[in-house]
Design a protein around this motif. Structure first.
Motif, PDB file in Angstrom:
ATOM      1  N   ASN A 149      29.904 -40.653  40.169  1.00 48.07           N
ATOM      2  CA  ASN A 149      29.385 -41.145  41.447  1.00 48.07           C
ATOM      3  C   ASN A 149      27.873 -41.043  41.558  1.00 48.07           C
ATOM      4  O   ASN A 149      27.271 -41.684  42.418  1.00 48.07           O
ATOM      5  CB  ASN A 149      30.072 -40.417  42.608  1.00 48.07           C
ATOM      6  CG  ASN A 149      31.476 -40.946  42.844  1.00 48.07           C
ATOM      7  OD1 ASN A 149      31.691 -42.151  42.863  1.00 48.07           O
ATOM      8  ND2 ASN A 149      32.441 -40.052  42.979  1.00 48.07           N
ATOM      9  N   PHE A 150      27.241 -40.245  40.698  1.00 51.57           N
ATOM     10  CA  PHE A 150      25.782 -40.280  40.586  1.00 51.57           C
ATOM     11  C   PHE A 150      25.364 -41.408  39.652  1.00 51.57           C
ATOM     12  O   PHE A 150      24.435 -42.167  39.942  1.00 51.57           O
ATOM     13  CB  PHE A 150      25.259 -38.935  40.070  1.00 51.57           C
ATOM     14  CG  PHE A 150      25.298 -37.839  41.089  1.00 51.57           C
ATOM     15  CD1 PHE A 150      24.228 -37.636  41.944  1.00 51.57           C
ATOM     16  CD2 PHE A 150      26.415 -37.019  41.211  1.00 51.57           C
ATOM     17  CE1 PHE A 150      24.254 -36.622  42.897  1.00 51.57           C
ATOM     18  CE2 PHE A 150      26.463 -36.012  42.163  1.00 51.57           C
ATOM     19  CZ  PHE A 150      25.382 -35.815  43.009  1.00 51.57           C
ATOM     20  N   ALA A 151      26.064 -41.533  38.529  1.00 55.86           N
ATOM     21  CA  ALA A 151      25.690 -42.537  37.534  1.00 55.86           C
ATOM     22  C   ALA A 151      25.774 -43.957  38.090  1.00 55.86           C
ATOM     23  O   ALA A 151      24.934 -44.808  37.773  1.00 55.86           O
ATOM     24  CB  ALA A 151      26.577 -42.404  36.299  1.00 55.86           C
ATOM     25  N   LYS A 152      26.758 -44.213  38.940  1.00 50.49           N
ATOM     26  CA  LYS A 152      26.892 -45.574  39.461  1.00 50.49           C
ATOM     27  C   LYS A 152      25.738 -45.938  40.394  1.00 50.49           C
ATOM     28  O   LYS A 152      25.524 -47.116  40.693  1.00 50.49           O
ATOM     29  CB  LYS A 152      28.244 -45.752  40.158  1.00 50.49           C
ATOM     30  CG  LYS A 152      28.376 -45.081  41.504  1.00 50.49           C
ATOM     31  CD  LYS A 152      29.775 -45.317  42.074  1.00 50.49           C
ATOM     32  CE  LYS A 152      29.909 -44.770  43.479  1.00 50.49           C
ATOM     33  NZ  LYS A 152      31.279 -44.950  44.016  1.00 50.49           N
ATOM     34  N   HIS A 153      24.978 -44.911  40.832  1.00 51.02           N
ATOM     35  CA  HIS A 153      23.768 -45.150  41.626  1.00 51.02           C
ATOM     36  C   HIS A 153      22.504 -45.000  40.782  1.00 51.02           C
ATOM     37  O   HIS A 153      21.415 -44.787  41.314  1.00 51.02           O
ATOM     38  CB  HIS A 153      23.718 -44.178  42.804  1.00 51.02           C
ATOM     39  CG  HIS A 153      24.745 -44.456  43.865  1.00 51.02           C
ATOM     40  ND1 HIS A 153      24.636 -45.499  44.756  1.00 51.02           N
ATOM     41  CD2 HIS A 153      25.915 -43.836  44.159  1.00 51.02           C
ATOM     42  CE1 HIS A 153      25.682 -45.495  45.572  1.00 51.02           C
ATOM     43  NE2 HIS A 153      26.477 -44.498  45.230  1.00 51.02           N
ATOM     44  N   ASN A 154      22.674 -45.089  39.459  1.00 52.10           N
ATOM     45  CA  ASN A 154      21.546 -45.045  38.516  1.00 52.10           C
ATOM     46  C   ASN A 154      20.847 -43.685  38.455  1.00 52.10           C
ATOM     47  O   ASN A 154      19.672 -43.602  38.099  1.00 52.10           O
ATOM     48  CB  ASN A 154      20.514 -46.141  38.809  1.00 52.10           C
ATOM     49  CG  ASN A 154      20.936 -47.493  38.261  1.00 52.10           C
ATOM     50  OD1 ASN A 154      21.461 -47.589  37.153  1.00 52.10           O
ATOM     51  ND2 ASN A 154      20.713 -48.535  39.038  1.00 52.10           N
ATOM     52  N   VAL A 155      21.560 -42.629  38.783  1.00 57.24           N
ATOM     53  CA  VAL A 155      21.055 -41.275  38.568  1.00 57.24           C
ATOM     54  C   VAL A 155      21.539 -40.823  37.191  1.00 57.24           C
ATOM     55  O   VAL A 155      22.753 -40.769  36.959  1.00 57.24           O
ATOM     56  CB  VAL A 155      21.554 -40.304  39.649  1.00 57.24           C
ATOM     57  CG1 VAL A 155      21.105 -38.875  39.333  1.00 57.24           C
ATOM     58  CG2 VAL A 155      21.058 -40.733  41.022  1.00 57.24           C
ATOM     59  N   PRO A 156      20.649 -40.488  36.267  1.00 59.41           N
ATOM     60  CA  PRO A 156      21.084 -40.048  34.930  1.00 59.41           C
ATOM     61  C   PRO A 156      21.965 -38.805  35.020  1.00 59.41           C
ATOM     62  O   PRO A 156      21.784 -37.959  35.905  1.00 59.41           O
ATOM     63  CB  PRO A 156      19.767 -39.746  34.210  1.00 59.41           C
ATOM     64  CG  PRO A 156      18.736 -40.553  34.934  1.00 59.41           C
ATOM     65  CD  PRO A 156      19.174 -40.564  36.369  1.00 59.41           C
ATOM     66  N   ILE A 157      22.914 -38.712  34.085  1.00 57.61           N
ATOM     67  CA  ILE A 157      23.862 -37.586  34.119  1.00 57.61           C
ATOM     68  C   ILE A 157      24.132 -37.063  32.715  1.00 57.61           C
ATOM     69  O   ILE A 157      23.939 -37.763  31.717  1.00 57.61           O
ATOM     70  CB  ILE A 157      25.205 -38.011  34.761  1.00 57.61           C
ATOM     71  CG1 ILE A 157      25.933 -39.072  33.906  1.00 57.61           C
ATOM     72  CG2 ILE A 157      24.998 -38.533  36.168  1.00 57.61           C
ATOM     73  CD1 ILE A 157      26.920 -38.543  32.912  1.00 57.61           C
ATOM     74  N   VAL A 158      24.564 -35.804  32.670  1.00 56.60           N
ATOM     75  CA  VAL A 158      25.225 -35.264  31.481  1.00 56.60           C
ATOM     76  C   VAL A 158      26.492 -34.574  31.969  1.00 56.60           C
ATOM     77  O   VAL A 158      26.464 -33.830  32.958  1.00 56.60           O
ATOM     78  CB  VAL A 158      24.361 -34.252  30.707  1.00 56.60           C
ATOM     79  CG1 VAL A 158      25.068 -33.875  29.391  1.00 56.60           C
ATOM     80  CG2 VAL A 158      22.969 -34.784  30.427  1.00 56.60           C
ATOM     81  N   PHE A 159      27.581 -34.825  31.287  1.00 55.30           N
ATOM     82  CA  PHE A 159      28.875 -34.229  31.623  1.00 55.30           C
ATOM     83  C   PHE A 159      29.294 -33.308  30.484  1.00 55.30           C
ATOM     84  O   PHE A 159      29.352 -33.710  29.329  1.00 55.30           O
ATOM     85  CB  PHE A 159      29.900 -35.346  31.848  1.00 55.30           C
ATOM     86  CG  PHE A 159      31.319 -34.904  32.048  1.00 55.30           C
ATOM     87  CD1 PHE A 159      31.621 -33.692  32.639  1.00 55.30           C
ATOM     88  CD2 PHE A 159      32.371 -35.722  31.660  1.00 55.30           C
ATOM     89  CE1 PHE A 159      32.938 -33.292  32.833  1.00 55.30           C
ATOM     90  CE2 PHE A 159      33.680 -35.341  31.847  1.00 55.30           C
ATOM     91  CZ  PHE A 159      33.975 -34.121  32.421  1.00 55.30           C
ATOM     92  N   TYR A 160      29.611 -32.048  30.831  1.00 53.41           N
ATOM     93  CA  TYR A 160      29.994 -31.014  29.862  1.00 53.41           C
ATOM     94  C   TYR A 160      31.489 -30.736  29.993  1.00 53.41           C
ATOM     95  O   TYR A 160      31.984 -30.458  31.095  1.00 53.41           O
ATOM     96  CB  TYR A 160      29.191 -29.733  30.115  1.00 53.41           C
ATOM     97  CG  TYR A 160      27.698 -29.951  30.061  1.00 53.41           C
ATOM     98  CD1 TYR A 160      26.973 -29.758  28.888  1.00 53.41           C
ATOM     99  CD2 TYR A 160      27.001 -30.398  31.194  1.00 53.41           C
ATOM    100  CE1 TYR A 160      25.597 -29.975  28.842  1.00 53.41           C
ATOM    101  CE2 TYR A 160      25.628 -30.625  31.155  1.00 53.41           C
ATOM    102  CZ  TYR A 160      24.936 -30.411  29.982  1.00 53.41           C
ATOM    103  OH  TYR A 160      23.578 -30.649  29.938  1.00 53.41           O
TER     104      TYR A 160
END
Length: 515
Positions: free
Chosen positions: A447-458
């Motif tokens: 839900n952050f990535a779909k707003h163009n906020v970069p993410i890392v998922f662990y």
């Protein structure tokens, strides 16, 4: 040639600089400890929290625990001086009250199971329409409107079906029922094993985000799976057994008394995301926010008649991630107290409703407390306490997902943090867009990535205790949990203190929804 040599020299120098450890970061990473992690997780995943199901008292207890720990650490309460962001929800509860055939009340779980329905209705019928295997040809010229339909819930002889694939078998069963529902039947009785269709249950609840203008509930016929013994009872007046009817499955109507009583109740519900805020120290950069997120909810308890342990404690999913952000918060708040606080601000975000469809993070992304334009990255932790079967011989590993989806800068920062400090074996299996598990779309970072906020998922992978009552604290590898949490911390330390935020330089080509 000279220009190339200079660039190469600069690259070597830059890589050398990256390889040098930041001694301040190393100092505060040591505040992430096995003893403290074990203390938190033993509480979060205890029976007292009843599986932390969204909308239930156990999840409220977990939220209160998180808020209490944030307060002890000195994190600010950023939601109008509260740690809680209300998540408005709708609870749609289905209850199957009773089912009787020819005057005999059936027993749920023994005689039948349910695929559910919607609306409130009492179905009463004095006859049943047998539709064979429910094929398109068998349904073509039969009138089922308002009637009870009886169907054979197994492949028609000569039909090729992969029975070794439970998912494929369930999808075939679902399509069968949908075909009969489309004929406006009042009730569907599918003769099969009582495990078919059990995803709904006698009582079930569906939690969704509350909509400003909700659509009215569309009534959907009740569908039940009944045993062959129940089918024989149903057919008693016809003088035929189910096996006899099955041997010559012609569409026909038989006399039988059938009653089914069910209701759907829709009401408002509420849960909370838990937010703890650490202001940055840099006059300019403190307006930018780094998010550490993990969902604290889990799937709750098994039905009351379940023998043995009923509580899905969710020690790994996602008690481990929740513990991880508490430990990372401890490290950063200690650095802040020592005058070494991060230049950018940090939000520690405990999401609710992840197991119900990423609800808490969806609401936050649509109603952010801090503007998403100022949110530089979300580092999301969902299951970091176990090993999956693929890594029994390579224990120091972690799956990383999404670091390169929006920002090449973030991917380099992530890689550098691991290469410099933790040296875990990073596995990008689930980062492959073609991977069938589609893990990228299944946790709160999405839900952050779909707003163009970069993410890392662990993530530690899927193991045998996933979404089972056996996901217990005594199976957690705490030294590995700590090492993975330290990787997240080191990545966050760089992000919170570097001069420039990660550049979004990769096109967002994600679908409009994650299904």
């Amino acid at each position: 040639m000279r220009k190339t040599l200079l660039c190469s020299a600069a690259l070597v120098a830059a890589l050398g600089a990256c390889a040098q450890k930041n001694t301040t970061a190393v100092k505060y990473a040591q505040y992430i400890t096995v003893a403290d992690a074990k203390k938190h997780l033993s509480i979060i995943a205890s029976d007292a929290f009843e599986g932390r199901e969204t909308g239930k008292p156990g999840a409220d207890k977990a939220a209160a625990y998180l808020a209490g720990e944030f307060k002890k650490m000195g994190l600010q309460a950023p939601v109008n001086e509260s740690y809680f962001l209300d998540i408005p929800l709708t609870n749609t509860a289905f209850t199957l009250k009773s089912v009787t055939l020819n005057g005999t009340t059936l027993t749920y779980g023994k005689d039948y199971t349910s695929m559910g329905g919607t609306g409130t209705q009492t179905v009463k019928a004095s006859e049943v329409v047998f539709v064979g295997y429910g094929t398109e040809a068998e349904l073509a010229n039969v009138d089922l409107a308002g009637k009870v339909a009886l169907v054979i819930a197994e492949p028609k002889p000569g039909t090729t079906v992969d029975n070794s694939n439970p998912r494929a078998a369930m999808m075939a069963f679902t399509r069968l029922v949908q075909g009969i529902r489309a004929k406006n039947a009042a009730l569907v009785l599918a003769v099969g094993t009582v495990t078919q269709g059990s995803m709904a249950g006698k009582q079930s609840e569906r939690i969704t985000l509350k909509q400003a203008n909700p659509r009215p509930i569309t009534p959907r016929p009740l569908a039940l799976t009944v045993t062959s013994a129940v089918a024989d009872q149903l057919l008693k007046a016809s003088g035929k057994t189910y096996e006899q009817l099955k041997a010559s499955p012609a569409v026909q109507t038989v006399k039988a008394d059938v009653t089914a009583d069910y209701e759907t109740v829709v009401k408002d519900a509420k849960a909370v995301d838990v937010l703890g805020f650490l202001p940055g120290s840099d006059a300019k950069l403190k307006e930018e926010v780094l998010v550490f997120s993990a969902h604290y909810d889990h799937i709750g308890m098994e039905p009351e008649d379940t023998p043995g342990d009923r509580i899905n404690n969710g020690a790994d999913d996602d008690g481990s991630g929740t513990t991880g952000i508490l430990e990372i918060a401890r490290a950063f708040t200690q650095a802040k107290k020592d005058g070494k606080g991060p230049r950018r601000s940090i939000l520690f975000l405990g999401n609710v409703g992840e197991e119900k469809g990423l609800l808490g993070s969806e609401y936050y992304s649509e109603h952010p407390v801090f503007p998403l334009a100022n949110t530089i990255t979300d580092l999301n932790i969902d299951m970091i306490g176990r090993r999956d079967p693929a890594h029994e011989k390579t224990p120091d590993y972690c799956y990383l997902i999404g670091s390169d989806k929006l920002s090449t800068t973030l991917h380099k920062i992530s890689e550098n943090a691991n290469n410099t400090y933790t040296k875990l074996a990073v596995d990008y299996k689930y980062n492959d867009p073609k991977d069938p598990e589609r893990i990228y779309y299944r946790s709160d970072h999405y839900n952050f990535a779909k707003h163009n906020v970069p993410i890392v998922f662990y993530f530690d992978g899927v193991h045998a205790d996933y979404h089972r009552v056996s996901d217990e604290v005594d199976k957690i590898d705490f030294p590995l949990l700590v090492k993975r949490a330290q990787l997240v911390f080191y990545t966050g330390w760089d992000l919170a203190n570097r001069d420039e935020r990660p550049v979004v330089d990769v096109k967002n080509d994600m679908p409009a929804n994650r299904n």
